[in-house]
Design a protein around this motif. Structure first.
Motif, PDB file in Angstrom:
ATOM      1  N   PHE A  81       0.785  -1.320  -0.002  1.00  0.00           N
ATOM      2  CA  PHE A  81       0.125  -0.073   0.088  1.00  0.00           C
ATOM      3  C   PHE A  81       0.931   1.250  -0.024  1.00  0.00           C
ATOM      4  O   PHE A  81       0.274   2.349   0.223  1.00  0.00           O
ATOM      5  N   CYS A  82       2.232   1.181  -0.163  1.00  0.00           N
ATOM      6  CA  CYS A  82       2.979   2.381  -0.075  1.00  0.00           C
ATOM      7  C   CYS A  82       3.396   2.982  -1.431  1.00  0.00           C
ATOM      8  O   CYS A  82       3.771   2.372  -2.401  1.00  0.00           O
ATOM      9  N   GLU A  83       2.677   4.098  -1.636  1.00  0.00           N
ATOM     10  CA  GLU A  83       2.577   4.614  -2.853  1.00  0.00           C
ATOM     11  C   GLU A  83       3.980   5.554  -3.177  1.00  0.00           C
ATOM     12  O   GLU A  83       4.485   5.338  -4.185  1.00  0.00           O
ATOM     13  N   SER A  84       4.445   6.346  -2.274  1.00  0.00           N
ATOM     14  CA  SER A  84       5.755   7.055  -2.181  1.00  0.00           C
ATOM     15  C   SER A  84       6.343   7.378  -1.188  1.00  0.00           C
ATOM     16  O   SER A  84       5.727   7.721  -0.112  1.00  0.00           O
ATOM     17  N   VAL A  85       7.611   7.515  -0.923  1.00  0.00           N
ATOM     18  CA  VAL A  85       8.493   7.834   0.220  1.00  0.00           C
ATOM     19  C   VAL A  85       9.476   8.890  -0.313  1.00  0.00           C
ATOM     20  O   VAL A  85      10.203   8.729  -1.231  1.00  0.00           O
ATOM     21  N   THR A  86       9.477   9.939   0.520  1.00  0.00           N
ATOM     22  CA  THR A  86      10.487  11.216   0.049  1.00  0.00           C
ATOM     23  C   THR A  86      11.380  11.054   1.627  1.00  0.00           C
ATOM     24  O   THR A  86      10.667  11.496   2.490  1.00  0.00           O
ATOM     25  N   VAL A  87      12.438  11.205   1.173  1.00  0.00           N
ATOM     26  CA  VAL A  87      13.391  11.193   2.334  1.00  0.00           C
ATOM     27  C   VAL A  87      14.331  12.350   2.237  1.00  0.00           C
ATOM     28  O   VAL A  87      15.003  12.352   1.199  1.00  0.00           O
ATOM     29  N   ASP A  88      14.319  13.244   2.908  1.00  0.00           N
ATOM     30  CA  ASP A  88      15.415  14.448   2.900  1.00  0.00           C
ATOM     31  C   ASP A  88      16.587  14.439   3.915  1.00  0.00           C
ATOM     32  O   ASP A  88      15.937  14.552   5.380  1.00  0.00           O
ATOM     33  N   ILE A  89      17.536  13.952   3.786  1.00  0.00           N
ATOM     34  CA  ILE A  89      18.656  13.970   4.725  1.00  0.00           C
ATOM     35  C   ILE A  89      19.207  15.236   4.911  1.00  0.00           C
ATOM     36  O   ILE A  89      19.719  15.793   3.814  1.00  0.00           O
ATOM     37  N   LEU A  90      19.266  15.931   6.113  1.00  0.00           N
ATOM     38  CA  LEU A  90      19.551  17.359   6.222  1.00  0.00           C
ATOM     39  C   LEU A  90      21.083  17.578   6.070  1.00  0.00           C
ATOM     40  O   LEU A  90      21.620  17.556   7.199  1.00  0.00           O
ATOM     41  N   GLU A  91      21.680  17.860   4.896  1.00  0.00           N
ATOM     42  CA  GLU A  91      23.112  17.718   4.913  1.00  0.00           C
ATOM     43  C   GLU A  91      23.897  18.935   5.854  1.00  0.00           C
ATOM     44  O   GLU A  91      24.885  18.863   6.191  1.00  0.00           O
ATOM     45  N   ALA A  92      22.830  20.111   5.921  1.00  0.00           N
ATOM     46  CA  ALA A  92      23.460  21.403   6.461  1.00  0.00           C
ATOM     47  C   ALA A  92      23.343  20.881   8.027  1.00  0.00           C
ATOM     48  O   ALA A  92      24.456  21.321   8.752  1.00  0.00           O
TER      49      ALA A  92
END
Lengths: 114, 114, 114, 114
Positions: free
Chosen positions: A49-60
């Protein structure tokens, strides 16, 4: 007995718990953040059931942490990432997000569209 | 925007994803199963809105696995545990469970009582 | 080709990497620290050549962290534990330890007795 | 007190324990195997003294597992990967590898070059 939106919200919660506790603790640096973002997203998108995943690793944030440290990497934890997950369960679409709030990585429902 | 039962179901999902992906892979034997059951339950009960967690590590399944193996332990995975989680979120009580179904550790909502 | 002490040191390293990355991220509070210490030790003692594991979760450090937080638990990480592992490989006994040093959970060999 | 090769072997062991227990349990399919291989390698290469990490997720083994299953993904475990790690500690180069042996993911020293 549970409604379809309740099932969809349960599934969204599973994705967040999985994502956080599978990957928290992973050694990460600004240079390796990109490959980890991709792998986390593609891994969780495998789940039902997982449509999409967005991961933002905070490089700053990572760079700021490492500026005060003798090490060149740290462990991935909630302070260093923002995540959005979209689940679709029999026509009900749930969006959920994780970001820091009061020093705690808060996971919350953003929208439930039945 | 999300209803209280939807929030409660989301929270129940988080507990299951956390439990499974934090502890899957842990070295376990029939002798160490008891301490692991207790630690998993007490750990997850720390999470917000979590009323109770019951973990049953299936020692007979572990023993059967090890009978065919040169090793004296294996890794914890869904085949070796059954779990029940009760979440209470602003008066809504959700019970969810995990057990094997068709070779897959299925997490499902058992009841939602608003 | 590797000597027996080298093999023993390799085994000791495996135990530390396992312990840290299996359990880092686990939800923990002063109340649940005791059961987690026991489960970690008994789990790692299952691994080959592992003689004993001692885990001390630093409840005072946990309490200090939580005093500044709205949450009642945190995630286990190196700041909150001290560990000693003893491995014995064909008569060679290796003791290794983990404790914080300069903000990094340093794992080091304490003694190698062949 | 420990020799330089013993230190290098200890470090190699840490990398293997980390790699296995950080990533075992990750949802994986033939399609997501590539990004996970890259992320695992880049993550572990962050650790001290780690020269290089090669991860091969065995897509044919994954496909065979999934052919017998109603699911489209499984959990990463030792059966589905082969790993080589090279550590260099003050001029001593250690190569170690993990592959299945008798149903157990055996981690072993391949060479120690001082």
């Amino acid at each position: 007995m549970a409604t379809n939106p309740e099932q969809a919200c349960f599934e969204a919660g599973i994705k967040f718990g999985t994502l956080y506790h599978q990957f928290a603790g992973t050694p990460v640096s600004p240079d390796s953040a990109g490959s980890l973002e991709t792998a986390i997203a593609e891994s969780i998108e495998n789940q039902p059931f997982c449509e999409s995943v967005t991961v933002d690793i905070l490089e700053a944030e990572l760079a700021a942490e490492l500026a005060d440290s003798p090490a060149e990497y740290t462990e991935l934890t909630g302070r260093f990432m923002e995540v959005e997950v979209v689940v679709e369960h029999e026509g009900c679409r749930v969006t959920a997000a994780m970001a820091m709030e009061d020093g705690y990585p808060l996971m919350r429902l953003v929208s439930v569209d039945d």
